[in-house]
Design an enzyme around this catalytic site. Sequence first.
Site, PDB file in Angstrom:
ATOM      1  N   HIS A 246       0.806  -1.222   0.000  1.00 34.11           N
ATOM      2  CA  HIS A 246       0.000   0.000   0.000  1.00 34.11           C
ATOM      3  C   HIS A 246       0.838   1.271   0.000  1.00 34.11           C
ATOM      4  O   HIS A 246       0.321   2.358  -0.222  1.00 34.11           O
ATOM      5  CB  HIS A 246      -0.992  -0.004   1.183  1.00 34.11           C
ATOM      6  N   ASP A 279       0.362  -7.732   1.214  1.00 27.77           N
ATOM      7  CA  ASP A 279       0.758  -6.346   1.499  1.00 27.77           C
ATOM      8  C   ASP A 279       2.273  -6.193   1.539  1.00 27.77           C
ATOM      9  O   ASP A 279       2.844  -5.527   2.403  1.00 27.77           O
ATOM     10  CB  ASP A 279       0.142  -5.832   2.797  1.00 27.77           C
ATOM     11  N   SER A 361       4.747   2.553   7.665  1.00 25.22           N
ATOM     12  CA  SER A 361       4.436   1.399   6.810  1.00 25.22           C
ATOM     13  C   SER A 361       5.618   0.994   5.962  1.00 25.22           C
ATOM     14  O   SER A 361       6.252   1.825   5.313  1.00 25.22           O
ATOM     15  CB  SER A 361       3.261   1.737   5.896  1.00 25.22           C
TER      16      SER A 361
END
Length: 519
Positions: A246, A279, A361
């Site tokens: 993402h 992910d 992230s």
Amino acid sequence: MSTENEGINEGTTPVPPAPSAPPVPVETPSAAPQPPVPDAGAPTTPLPQTPAAPADGAWPPPTAPAAATEWPPPTAPQAAPPAVPAYATAGAYAEPGTHAYGATDGGVPQAGAAFGSGSGSGGSGSGSGGVQPPVWGASYQQPAPKAGKGRGGLVAALLIAALVAGGLGGGIGYTLAKNDDSSGSTTVSSSTSGGAVKREPGTVAGVAAKALPSTVTIEAESSNGEGGTGTGFVFDTQGHIVTNNHVVADAVDGGKVTATFPDGKKYNAEVVGHAQGYDVAVIKLKNAPSNLKPLTLGNSDEVAVGDSTIAIGAPFGLSNTVTTGIISAKNRPVASSDGSGSSSSYMSALQTDASINPGNSGGPLLDAQGNVIGINSAIQSTGSGGLGGAAQSGSIGLGFAIPINQAKYVAQQLIKTGEPVYAKIGASVSLDESTGGAKITDQGAGGSDAVEAGGPAAEAGLKPGDVITKLDDTVIDSGPTLIGEIWTHQPGDKVTITYERDGKTHTVDLTLGSRTGDN
């Protein structure tokens, strides 16, 4: 703070008797003036010496050098005797009703409170009445202290003395310090500068110093200018950087990706491969430097709850941020969105309380030795559900990382083929989390069969309506939990499935199949 005299309780101590009055001499017409009676002071006034008898034995001895020898010798007029307190004893208690400094009314100092107050009290004393001649040979009566000279005055005097002494001490201290300054500083300095201090490898500072140079801040931008910031880390010496899907999803189709190192060097990069379900994504630096140092990968299967963790990332764009915590749980089933709302990722995550926020992230989660044990991917939040969400919710101490054993396998597949490879059982399950397990649906996606013909589930005898409750020893409480647990394995792994059918529990072994790509 009470300033009552020690051993005295107001309102309860009996009044001591008045002392005897001092002797009062009578007047004589022609004598020289007598020296004034010494002023009655503190009770410690020394007793006067009894006059010695004359050498010739004359009696009575003369009281003053005078020409006349008549008797009785004349004396000068005397003033009235000083007032004698009714109980003028040393240490008279403070007058009832007075307040000491610092007295409070509901915790607030009151204006006008007396500092060290406590006046003496009582009336004056007198002799037996009328004027009496001195009686030679009578015992000496110590003069009584003046009225108003109770311990309160003594306390005040002591306090003043203490203040004076304190001021003197302060002055001496200042003088010594000043004199010392003139001869050189008294401070002690380290023999080494901050940059020369050696930090042990196992300390947070030591781990951070080693890992930061191999951690990058990633900026991804789509063809229409939209994008965001995330983190990644050096995976190999060829310039591959591992991060979250993402983080770079916006730049997959014709977008732009850059990676900036802590020393400020910035490189353009390209997306090598991305796995939406896991992910995980891999980018590669263009014109990568030759001195890249990949981070050491640990073994996430050996991580224990309570182990120390160190997270590195760029929370809210603040690059090269280091935070610490512990592993607070393992095998936590997590489903997170990439922010578009159209796709989700599933993981059996490492849970940590290290502070991670949007921008962390893709960054590494390290153990106490600096080995990568996970990729920071999602957070539980009171607002948005994950790090990729539109609402920039912050950490509440529940962060989730993809175990590195899984991420390593995915990254290697992406570098090798550009496509992710997923393990599967060949059955569609409900994503409803309230079924008490993973229930095989009656129909698959797009109208396909819920149980794939010839797939692992079909060969194991599973049917629509069966509820899978365990995979090996892991309890399965929902469809997302089953998916995340299956994806911790690789195609070809053998697992044991426990399921319920018609109220009965069954167990079956099967070999996981494979699926390539996200579609």
